[in-house]
Design a protein around this motif. Structure first.
Motif, short mmCIF file in Angstrom:
data_model
loop_
_atom_site.label_atom_id
_atom_site.label_comp_id
_atom_site.label_asym_id
_atom_site.label_seq_id
_atom_site.Cartn_x
_atom_site.Cartn_y
_atom_site.Cartn_z
N GLY A 31 0.80 -1.17 0.03
CA GLY A 31 -0.05 0.07 0.01
C GLY A 31 0.91 1.32 0.05
N MET A 32 1.87 1.22 0.70
CA MET A 32 2.83 2.62 1.02
C MET A 32 3.69 2.58 -0.40
SD MET A 32 2.87 4.75 2.86
CE MET A 32 4.20 6.06 3.49
N THR A 33 4.01 1.47 -0.98
CA THR A 33 4.92 1.56 -2.01
C THR A 33 3.81 2.10 -3.39
OG1 THR A 33 5.96 -0.43 -1.73
CG2 THR A 33 6.00 0.24 -3.81
N LEU A 35 1.51 4.37 -2.82
CA LEU A 35 1.08 5.65 -2.41
C LEU A 35 2.32 6.44 -2.98
CD1 LEU A 35 -0.80 5.69 0.99
CD2 LEU A 35 -1.63 6.54 -1.36
N LEU A 36 3.69 5.84 -2.70
CA LEU A 36 4.76 6.59 -3.07
C LEU A 36 4.88 6.62 -4.51
CD1 LEU A 36 7.52 4.98 -1.12
CD2 LEU A 36 6.80 7.26 -0.83
N LEU A 38 2.10 6.93 -6.77
CA LEU A 38 1.04 8.13 -6.94
C LEU A 38 1.64 9.19 -6.52
CD1 LEU A 38 -1.66 8.38 -8.10
CD2 LEU A 38 -2.48 8.11 -5.80
N GLY A 39 2.41 9.35 -5.52
CA GLY A 39 2.61 10.79 -4.86
C GLY A 39 4.03 11.24 -5.95
#
Length: 175
Positions: A31-33, A35-36, A38-39
């Motif tokens: 999930g965090m990957t 988000l990174l 997308l960010g």
């Protein structure tokens, strides 16, 4: 040997990006990957807008003052490449893209490229500026020093060489 570097780079880059995804995904989670990734895409679009408009403004100022806009043009190209690298998914490309947004890195790139570029100036007159906005309208064609255009139909001309002979490879258009 030099010609093999680019194809090998195109082969190695996706493999390195996949390895980076696996490494980051293991460390911070899926999930965090995501988000990174997308960010970084959003950051690339925002940075392109902010820094791109600044470069366009500096190019316009250089053109108005008559100075060489070559450096600013190269900076603009590097910003577009940096934004593209940030928008496409991948952590290695994101790092390269972020580095290209740093003006000192772009100046280093400019110093490597400027000796290979030729910048053509237009509108140079005695005491004039180096770059012009475009041709000025000239309604009187007789005052121009350049060649004039004469429009002829096919039956109004024939092609001849220096000795007055017609071109044997061309069909006779007058018959």
């Amino acid at each position: 040997m030099r010609s093999l570097i680019i194809p090998l780079l195109f082969l190695a880059m996706p493999l390195a990006e996949i390895a980076a995804f696996i490494f980051v995904g293991r460390e911070v989670g899926v999930g965090m990957t995501l988000l990174l990734v997308l960010g970084s895409a959003i950051a690339g679009a925002v940075l392109l807008r902010i820094q791109g408009l600044g470069v366009l403004r500096r190019i316009q100022q250089a053109s108005q003052t008559g100075t060489d806009p070559g450096r600013q043009l190269v900076h603009g190209v590097m910003i577009v490449i940096a934004a593209f690298l940030l928008i496409i998914p991948g952590f290695i490309s994101d790092i390269i893209g972020l580095l290209l947004f740093i003006p000192a890195v772009r100046d280093l790139g400019w110093s490597l490229v400027k000796s290979r570029l030729t910048i053509m100036t237009t509108g140079m007159a005695a005491g004039g500026r180096g770059f012009s906005r475009g041709p000025k309208p000239d309604h009187d064609a007789s005052r121009r020093g350049g060649p004039q255009v004469i429009d002829l139909d096919d039956d109004e001309f024939s092609r001849t060489d220096d000795r007055g002979r017609s071109d044997p490879n061309e069909r006779d258009r007058l018959k």
